[in-house]
Design a protein around this motif. Structure first.
Motif, PDB file in Angstrom:
ATOM      1  N   GLU A  45      69.619  -3.525  36.636  1.00 48.70           N
ATOM      2  CA  GLU A  45      70.280  -2.230  36.799  1.00 48.70           C
ATOM      3  C   GLU A  45      71.726  -2.347  36.334  1.00 48.70           C
ATOM      4  O   GLU A  45      72.439  -3.291  36.683  1.00 48.70           O
ATOM      5  N   ASP A  67      65.541   6.285  30.520  1.00 43.20           N
ATOM      6  CA  ASP A  67      64.160   6.204  31.010  1.00 43.20           C
ATOM      7  C   ASP A  67      63.231   5.619  29.944  1.00 43.20           C
ATOM      8  O   ASP A  67      62.331   4.825  30.247  1.00 43.20           O
ATOM      9  N   ALA A  70      63.875   1.945  29.760  1.00 45.72           N
ATOM     10  CA  ALA A  70      63.312   1.284  30.934  1.00 45.72           C
ATOM     11  C   ALA A  70      61.802   1.105  30.806  1.00 45.72           C
ATOM     12  O   ALA A  70      61.239   0.101  31.270  1.00 45.72           O
ATOM     13  N   LYS A  77      67.446  -0.232  34.691  1.00 51.93           N
ATOM     14  CA  LYS A  77      67.763   1.086  35.225  1.00 51.93           C
ATOM     15  C   LYS A  77      69.225   1.391  34.948  1.00 51.93           C
ATOM     16  O   LYS A  77      70.087   0.512  35.089  1.00 51.93           O
TER      17      LYS A  77
END
Length: 447
Positions: A45, A67, A70, A77
């Motif tokens: 993250e 997104d 990811a 993230k």
């Protein structure tokens, strides 16, 4: 009345310091120019500290791209830490910077504070980064120049591009018998005639203060160029010099001519805009970020066909051209060198390569020249004309002074501007006060 608010902001900022303490990489970071670090891309993250509308196109597009990244990199993230209110954001940003807890990505203007961070090697060299990603040459020069420090160095990446124009109501001009001003010096006379015709000459968001500060920058930009404010903030120029004194006298004349609505200092953004879009004000100075409100079917049909725009007028002795005006690229994104690693680089390459086309598809002006704005289905012809005009720019641009002056001087400047336009202080008093304030405060930020 401001103490509880400030305390709340500080508490929030300190909480963020604690929450961010465990974020980011364990690496000690890299040098500002080490844009291609060696190592594997290890998903985790990362965070972006932002000062942008949460429902705006920038965040929407970047969220979609994060997104997608990811999905191909499990464990990744992008955390958005959003504070649209600019004063609150700045306090949060500076608190985290002081604690050395800034996240991987963070928003900043090219302010004296940001320059200090860059000199400390805490921000990646954006010019080298964009070049290493093969993206530098696709950016509009004006978009990049807006993000540069005075020495030409680039440490922020733009995510938008705008042109600021004077929108006007052709019907109100026609009924009053006035023409589009050819010079800034024509404004007072234009305002007097419009005021006599029964309308507000210029709608102004005085509550947020930066719109009036734009007006203060116009005359010096035309008569002395962009270097005036750079020298001013360093104490190498004064308000008592001809460009600054002329600006003060012009602003005082705007006030005497009744250019702005009564009680302008307490009128907010939405109310100022409504004053123009409802046909009660003849002129409104705002950027292309409001195109959907001014050049689509969202605008009241009663005034839609009467809205047009003109660019910043020149002056008799102008040193900048008619196609040189305010073309901001918004607050920039800086990359924290302390947490920069192969993952951050890889994500930025993925996102920045795809971002321009996605952003332009939303009807926005991309910071790059290779992504054509997709006009909304309900756009009026004015939309395309404004997009084209925003792209037709010269070398020099007007830089907003609120990103140039040191915070203390800027706060006093904003306060004194209101008093000057209201006629509560004279141009001479205004000039004297501001020279004194900058003389006391500028040296601390110029170091």
């Amino acid at each position: 009345m401001r103490r509880p608010f400030a305390a709340a902001v500080m508490t929030l900022a300190l909480c963020l310091v604690a929450s961010l303490a465990g974020c980011g990489t364990k690496s000690e970071g890299v040098s500002a120019g080490d844009v291609d670090p060696v190592g594997a891309v290890e998903p985790r993250e990362i965070s972006w500290l932002l000062s942008r509308p949460a429902d705006g196109a920038v965040i929407k597009v970047m969220r979609e791209l994060a997104d997608e990244y990811a999905a191909a990199h499990p464990g990744f993230k992008l955390r958005f830490i959003t504070t649209p209110d600019r004063p609150s954001y700045i306090q949060k940003y500076e608190t985290l910077a002081a604690a050395d807890k800034l996240p991987e990505l963070f928003d900043t203007d090219a302010t004296p504070f940001a320059r200090k961070l860059a000199r400390q090697g805490r921000m990646m060299d954006a010019s080298k980064l964009l070049r290493s990603l093969g993206l530098y040459d696709s950016y509009r020069p004006a978009a990049l120049d807006y993000q540069r420090f005075d020495d030409g160095s680039l440490y922020m990446i733009p995510f938008e591009y705008q042109g600021e124009f004077f929108w006007y109501n052709k019907a109100l001009f026609r009924d009053a018998g006035v023409r589009v001003p050819k010079s800034l010096d024509d404004f007072p006379a234009m305002c007097r005639v419009l005021r006599r015709s029964g309308v507000t000459p210029i709608a102004l968001d005085g509550q947020d203060q930066w719109p009036l500060e734009r007006y203060a920058a116009y005359h010096p930009f035309r008569t002395a160029g962009p270097q005036y404010v750079r020298q001013l903030k360093q104490g190498k120029a004064k308000f008592s010099d001809p460009p600054g004194r002329a600006s003060a006298e012009w602003l005082a004349e705007l006030g005497k001519a009744g250019c702005f609505q009564k009680g302008f200092s307490s009128v907010g953004y939405a109310d100022a805009q409504n004053l123009f879009t409802s046909g009660r004000a003849a002129v409104y100075n705002i950027g292309t970020w409001e195109l959907r409100s001014l050049a689509t079917s969202a605008l009241d049909a009663k005034v839609r066909g009467d809205v047009d725009f003109f660019r910043l007028p020149v002056t008799r002795d102008a040193v900048t051209g008619a196609n040189e005006f305010v073309t901001p690229s918004g607050i920039g994104m800086a990359v924290n060198s302390r947490t920069y690693d192969p993952l951050v680089r890889d994500f930025l390459k993925f996102a920045l390569t795809r971002y321009p086309a996605r952003y332009a598809a939303a009807g926005e002006l991309s910071p790059t020249s290779d992504a054509k704005t997709v006009l909304p289905d309900d756009a009026t012809p004015l939309y395309a004309r404004a997009v084209a005009a925003a792209g037709d720019v010269g070398h020099d641009i007007t830089v907003p002074w609120d990103t140039q002056l040191d915070p203390t001087s800027n706060t006093k400047f904003q306060q004194e501007l209101v008093l000057l336009v209201q006629g509560d202080v004279s141009p001479g008093s205004f000039v004297s006060t501001m020279d004194s304030v900058i003389r006391r405060n500028a040296p601390r930020y110029a170091r």
